[in-house]
Structures are given as structure tokens and as C-alpha cells.
Design an enzyme around this catalytic site. Structure first.
Site, PDB file in Angstrom:
ATOM      1  N   GLY A  36       0.787  -1.383  -0.040  1.00  0.00           N
ATOM      2  CA  GLY A  36       0.076   0.158   0.057  1.00  0.00           C
ATOM      3  C   GLY A  36       0.805   1.267   0.031  1.00  0.00           C
ATOM      4  O   GLY A  36       2.155   1.078   0.218  1.00  0.00           O
ATOM      5  N   ASP A  51       1.738  -4.860  11.042  1.00  0.00           N
ATOM      6  CA  ASP A  51       1.970  -6.036  10.133  1.00  0.00           C
ATOM      7  C   ASP A  51       1.025  -7.042  10.916  1.00  0.00           C
ATOM      8  O   ASP A  51       1.485  -7.406  12.067  1.00  0.00           O
ATOM      9  CB  ASP A  51       3.318  -6.511  10.110  1.00  0.00           C
ATOM     10  CG  ASP A  51       3.345  -7.661   8.745  1.00  0.00           C
ATOM     11  OD1 ASP A  51       2.214  -8.445   8.797  1.00  0.00           O
ATOM     12  OD2 ASP A  51       4.393  -7.535   8.264  1.00  0.00           O
ATOM     13  N   TYR A 141      -5.006 -18.003  -2.861  1.00  0.00           N
ATOM     14  CA  TYR A 141      -5.751 -16.963  -2.536  1.00  0.00           C
ATOM     15  C   TYR A 141      -7.022 -17.009  -2.058  1.00  0.00           C
ATOM     16  O   TYR A 141      -7.505 -16.606  -1.268  1.00  0.00           O
ATOM     17  CB  TYR A 141      -5.433 -15.884  -3.970  1.00  0.00           C
ATOM     18  CG  TYR A 141      -6.355 -14.640  -3.685  1.00  0.00           C
ATOM     19  CD1 TYR A 141      -6.235 -13.858  -2.717  1.00  0.00           C
ATOM     20  CD2 TYR A 141      -7.366 -14.323  -4.657  1.00  0.00           C
ATOM     21  CE1 TYR A 141      -6.941 -12.658  -2.422  1.00  0.00           C
ATOM     22  CE2 TYR A 141      -8.321 -13.276  -4.633  1.00  0.00           C
ATOM     23  CZ  TYR A 141      -7.978 -12.626  -3.381  1.00  0.00           C
ATOM     24  OH  TYR A 141      -8.872 -11.298  -3.222  1.00  0.00           O
ATOM     25  N   LYS A 145      -8.815 -16.814   1.570  1.00  0.00           N
ATOM     26  CA  LYS A 145      -9.935 -15.994   2.204  1.00  0.00           C
ATOM     27  C   LYS A 145     -11.323 -16.915   2.481  1.00  0.00           C
ATOM     28  O   LYS A 145     -11.765 -16.329   3.580  1.00  0.00           O
ATOM     29  CB  LYS A 145     -10.289 -15.195   0.696  1.00  0.00           C
ATOM     30  CG  LYS A 145      -9.427 -14.136   0.314  1.00  0.00           C
ATOM     31  CD  LYS A 145      -9.481 -12.961   1.397  1.00  0.00           C
ATOM     32  CE  LYS A 145      -8.962 -11.777   0.745  1.00  0.00           C
ATOM     33  NZ  LYS A 145      -9.198 -10.318   1.462  1.00  0.00           N
ATOM     34  N   PHE A 169     -16.119  -9.377  -7.143  1.00  0.00           N
ATOM     35  CA  PHE A 169     -15.953  -9.799  -8.413  1.00  0.00           C
ATOM     36  C   PHE A 169     -14.795  -8.900  -9.156  1.00  0.00           C
ATOM     37  O   PHE A 169     -13.641  -9.526  -9.071  1.00  0.00           O
ATOM     38  CB  PHE A 169     -17.243  -9.986  -9.290  1.00  0.00           C
ATOM     39  CG  PHE A 169     -18.144 -10.915  -8.746  1.00  0.00           C
ATOM     40  CD1 PHE A 169     -18.111 -12.125  -9.541  1.00  0.00           C
ATOM     41  CD2 PHE A 169     -18.903 -10.926  -7.552  1.00  0.00           C
ATOM     42  CE1 PHE A 169     -19.016 -13.439  -8.907  1.00  0.00           C
ATOM     43  CE2 PHE A 169     -19.705 -12.031  -7.002  1.00  0.00           C
ATOM     44  CZ  PHE A 169     -19.787 -13.044  -7.524  1.00  0.00           C
ATOM     45  N   ASN A 170     -15.162  -7.840  -9.556  1.00  0.00           N
ATOM     46  CA  ASN A 170     -13.984  -6.953 -10.152  1.00  0.00           C
ATOM     47  C   ASN A 170     -14.353  -5.812  -9.813  1.00  0.00           C
ATOM     48  O   ASN A 170     -15.433  -5.115  -9.729  1.00  0.00           O
ATOM     49  CB  ASN A 170     -13.928  -7.032 -11.653  1.00  0.00           C
ATOM     50  CG  ASN A 170     -13.528  -8.510 -12.245  1.00  0.00           C
ATOM     51  OD1 ASN A 170     -12.395  -8.648 -12.481  1.00  0.00           O
ATOM     52  ND2 ASN A 170     -14.547  -9.434 -12.647  1.00  0.00           N
ATOM     53  N   THR A 204      -3.124  -7.263 -24.470  1.00  0.00           N
ATOM     54  CA  THR A 204      -3.200  -8.711 -24.607  1.00  0.00           C
ATOM     55  C   THR A 204      -4.759  -9.118 -24.380  1.00  0.00           C
ATOM     56  O   THR A 204      -4.946  -9.058 -23.179  1.00  0.00           O
ATOM     57  CB  THR A 204      -2.362  -9.817 -24.160  1.00  0.00           C
ATOM     58  OG1 THR A 204      -0.995  -9.236 -24.529  1.00  0.00           O
ATOM     59  CG2 THR A 204      -2.609 -10.976 -24.572  1.00  0.00           C
ATOM     60  N   ARG A 278      -6.078 -18.241 -20.624  1.00  0.00           N
ATOM     61  CA  ARG A 278      -5.513 -18.739 -19.772  1.00  0.00           C
ATOM     62  C   ARG A 278      -6.380 -19.880 -18.841  1.00  0.00           C
ATOM     63  O   ARG A 278      -7.327 -20.035 -18.762  1.00  0.00           O
ATOM     64  CB  ARG A 278      -5.414 -17.553 -18.677  1.00  0.00           C
ATOM     65  CG  ARG A 278      -4.461 -16.486 -19.260  1.00  0.00           C
ATOM     66  CD  ARG A 278      -4.271 -15.059 -18.334  1.00  0.00           C
ATOM     67  NE  ARG A 278      -5.775 -14.454 -18.285  1.00  0.00           N
ATOM     68  CZ  ARG A 278      -6.027 -13.216 -17.706  1.00  0.00           C
ATOM     69  NH1 ARG A 278      -4.799 -12.516 -17.548  1.00  0.00           N
ATOM     70  NH2 ARG A 278      -7.093 -12.652 -17.756  1.00  0.00           N
TER      71      ARG A 278
END
Length: 325
Positions: A36, A51, A141, A145, A169-170, A204, A278
Site C-alpha cells: 500500500g 503487520d 488466494y 480468503k 468480483f471485479n 493482450t 489462460r
């Protein structure tokens, strides 16, 4: 209300701090600033460099904040990196989450909002994705979560912590003063905009043969302001448990639609190259966010492509080198 925001120097966390302060809340930011940016934190917020992997330091920071609520954004978030170094993700996201929960419990904090991810669902069986869809994360990941979600639910039941979990989501867009500054940058819209800003390289498109209307992958995007406003609505309503909620627009945009919108908003032609799909990339990921709408009275007000891309483009033009820490 006095609110702890972990990861308050990150993209979403810094916008949350900005919006919380605008709404009249007092904010303490906990961040180690490994990824950050101190410069992104609103000047009215108190900063405690901490931390979450350090349990004793986390406990001291939480006790000292004398907070009423926690918004937990701090995390490692790169899927590919999580596959390469899974231990770092479990240590930071899951272990750090446990330290924060213990500290919140000890401090008597009863309002807790957790920033989770749609990655907990893995590859969905059907669309749109509901909160009760199977949880089968396919990378560390998402696993880290999901484990943190389960810990939070257990602590909430045992210690009467009213909680909300948001599965993103995004996320895209910016405020006038705060935007995305990641290294490396992996998110689609900022990658496209930086390609134009840097005037080098190509953008791409991975896969043009998906079973979608134009052959490119479809994702559900929400403006960062709309996303953060859901968190603020939740924290103000956490006099009872709210549980897990998806945040999205209940529709999606394809990669090609985003390319077209980037060119329309910026007035520039985006240099394109095509690559193969991908591995593990589903054709579409779309949220059913009806629970958030019904529970919080929330709806995405500015999550159009032009508003998300336009605000991000404005921020990148004003901050071509990102934050100066």
C-alpha cells in the site's frame, strides 16, 4: 463511529477511508505499507504502521484505537503469486486474519466487515453466482480468503461479533484523489489505460473463442465508490449479523466491450494482440447481488463502463507515476 481500516493504504482501503471520513466517522488505518501507499491515506486518518502477521503488535494497535468497528481489507491478492508462494498467502491472509479477530475480540469490538473475494467459488456451476453456490476455490488466494471467512463466522457465533462478508468480483474506477497503483498491475482496466499512457507495448486479449456473445470473457465490474459505500452501509447496520453478500451489478462486460469503452472514453486506439485462454479462466463470472440490495438497500449507482473507465483515466492522467511516497 470509530473505525479501524486494515489495508487503508491500498486501492480499496484508501477509498474506504476517504468515504468514511466524509461520512463523519473517525478512522485509524492499520497497514504495513509493503504494497500500500502512505501517500494514499486521507490526512485526517490516524496511521498505525502494523503487520497483521505480528499478533502482539496487532493486539496493541487494535486496543489503542479504541474502535467500535473493523473494516478488514489488508491482504495479499495476486492469484498467480499465491500459486507460486502459497505459504505467504496463508500466513498473511489467514494467519493475519486470525490475529485481527483475536485482537478485536479482546478489545470488545462487535462490528466487523471482511473484504473477501469471488475466488472462494472457484469455477461456478451456474450463473449468476449466489452466496449459497458451492465454495471450491482453485488457488491459495481463494483458499486463504475462504478459510478466513470460516474463522470469522466461528468467532461471530462464539463471541457475538456482528459481521458482514463481501465477496468482490471485479472492482474499477477512482475518486478524484485516489486510484489504483499496483506493482505489478494485473487488473484489466488499469492495464489497458497504462498501455495508452505509457505509449508502449500492447494490450493482450487472452482468448477470443469463449462461449460468449463476442467470444471474449465476461466479468462483473463494480465502481470502487459503489463497493465502498456497501461497506459503510453495512458497518452502520451491524446491530445484527448480516453474513456474506456478493457485490456486483448482476450483469457483465466482455473484454472486447471494455476495449471499445477504453477507446471511446480516451479517444485513443488501443494496440491489441491476442493470446490463448489462460488456464482455469471461465467464460463468464456474474454476481447475484440481490442479497446486498435487499439487506442494505444498496445498489451500484455509478458502475457503468464509461464512469469506471473515465474516473480511472482521469486519475492516471493526473498521477502518471502513481503515488509518491
Amino acid at each position: 463511529m470509530r473505525v479501524i481500516v486494515t489495508g487503508g493504504g491500498g486501492y480499496i482501503g484508501s477509498v474506504a477511508v476517504e468515504r468514511l471520513i466524509a461520512a463523519g466517522h473517525a478512522v485509524t488505518v492499520l497497514d504495513n505499507f509493503a504494497r500500500g501507499h502512505r501517500a494514499s491515506v486521507h490526512p485526517s486518518a490516524k496511521i498505525v504502521e502494523c503487520d497483521l502477521r505480528d499478533g502482539a503488535a496487532t493486539s496493541k494497535a487494535v486496543q489503542g484505537a479504541e474502535a467500535d468497528a473493523v473494516m478488514h481489507f489488508a491482504a495479499l491478492t495476486l492469484v498467480a503469486e499465491s500459486v507460486r508462494v502459497p505459504g505467504a498467502y496463508f500466513e498473511t491472509n489467514t494467519g493475519g486474519g486470525l490475529h485481527l479477530l483475536e485482537a478485536a475480540r479482546a478489545a470488545g469490538i462487535t462490528r466487523f466487515v471482511f473484504s473477501s473475494t469471488a475466488s472462494v467459488y472457484g469455477e461456478p456451476e451456474s450463473l449468476p453466482i449466489r452466496e449459497d453456490s458451492p465454495k471450491r476455490p482453485i488457488n491459495p488466494y481463494g483458499q486463504s480468503k475462504w478459510m478466513t471467512e470460516q474463522m470469522l463466522s466461528t468467532y461471530a457465533d462464539r463471541y457475538d461479533i456482528n459481521h458482514a462478508i463481501f465477496r468482490y468480483f471485479n472492482v474499477a474506477g477512482a475518486t478524484e484523489l485516489r486510484g489504483e497503483d499496483h506493482d505489478p498491475e494485473t487488473h484489466l482496466i488499469p492495464v489497458a489505460l497504462k498501455t495508452l499512457l505509457d505509449e508502449q507495448g500492447q494490450f493482450t486479449i487472452f482468448g477470443a473463442d469463449f462461449d460468449t456473445e463476442d467470444g471474449t470473457a465476461v466479468r462483473d465490474y463494480v465502481h470502487v465508490i459503489d463497493l465502498v459505500d456497501a461497506h459503510i452501509a453495512a458497518i452502520e447496520q451491524l446491530d445484527q449479523p448480516l453474513g456474506a453478500m456478493n457485490l456486483g451489478t448482476d450483469s457483465g462486460f466482455s473484454v472486447q466491450q471494455i476495449v471499445d469503452a477504453v477507446e471511446r472514453v480516451t479517444g485513443q486506439s488501443l494496440p491489441i494482440t491476442h493470446g490463448p485462454r489462460r488456464e482455469g479462466d471461465p467464460a463468464a463470472l456474474i454476481a447475484d447481488s440481490s442479497k446486498a440490495r435487499e439487506t442494505l438497500g444498496w445498489s451500484p449507482e455509478i458502475s457503468t463502463l464509461d464512469q469506471m473507465i473515465g474516473s480511472a483515466w482521469d486519475w492516471f492522467q493526473a498521477n502518471p507515476r502513481g503515488y509518491v511516497d
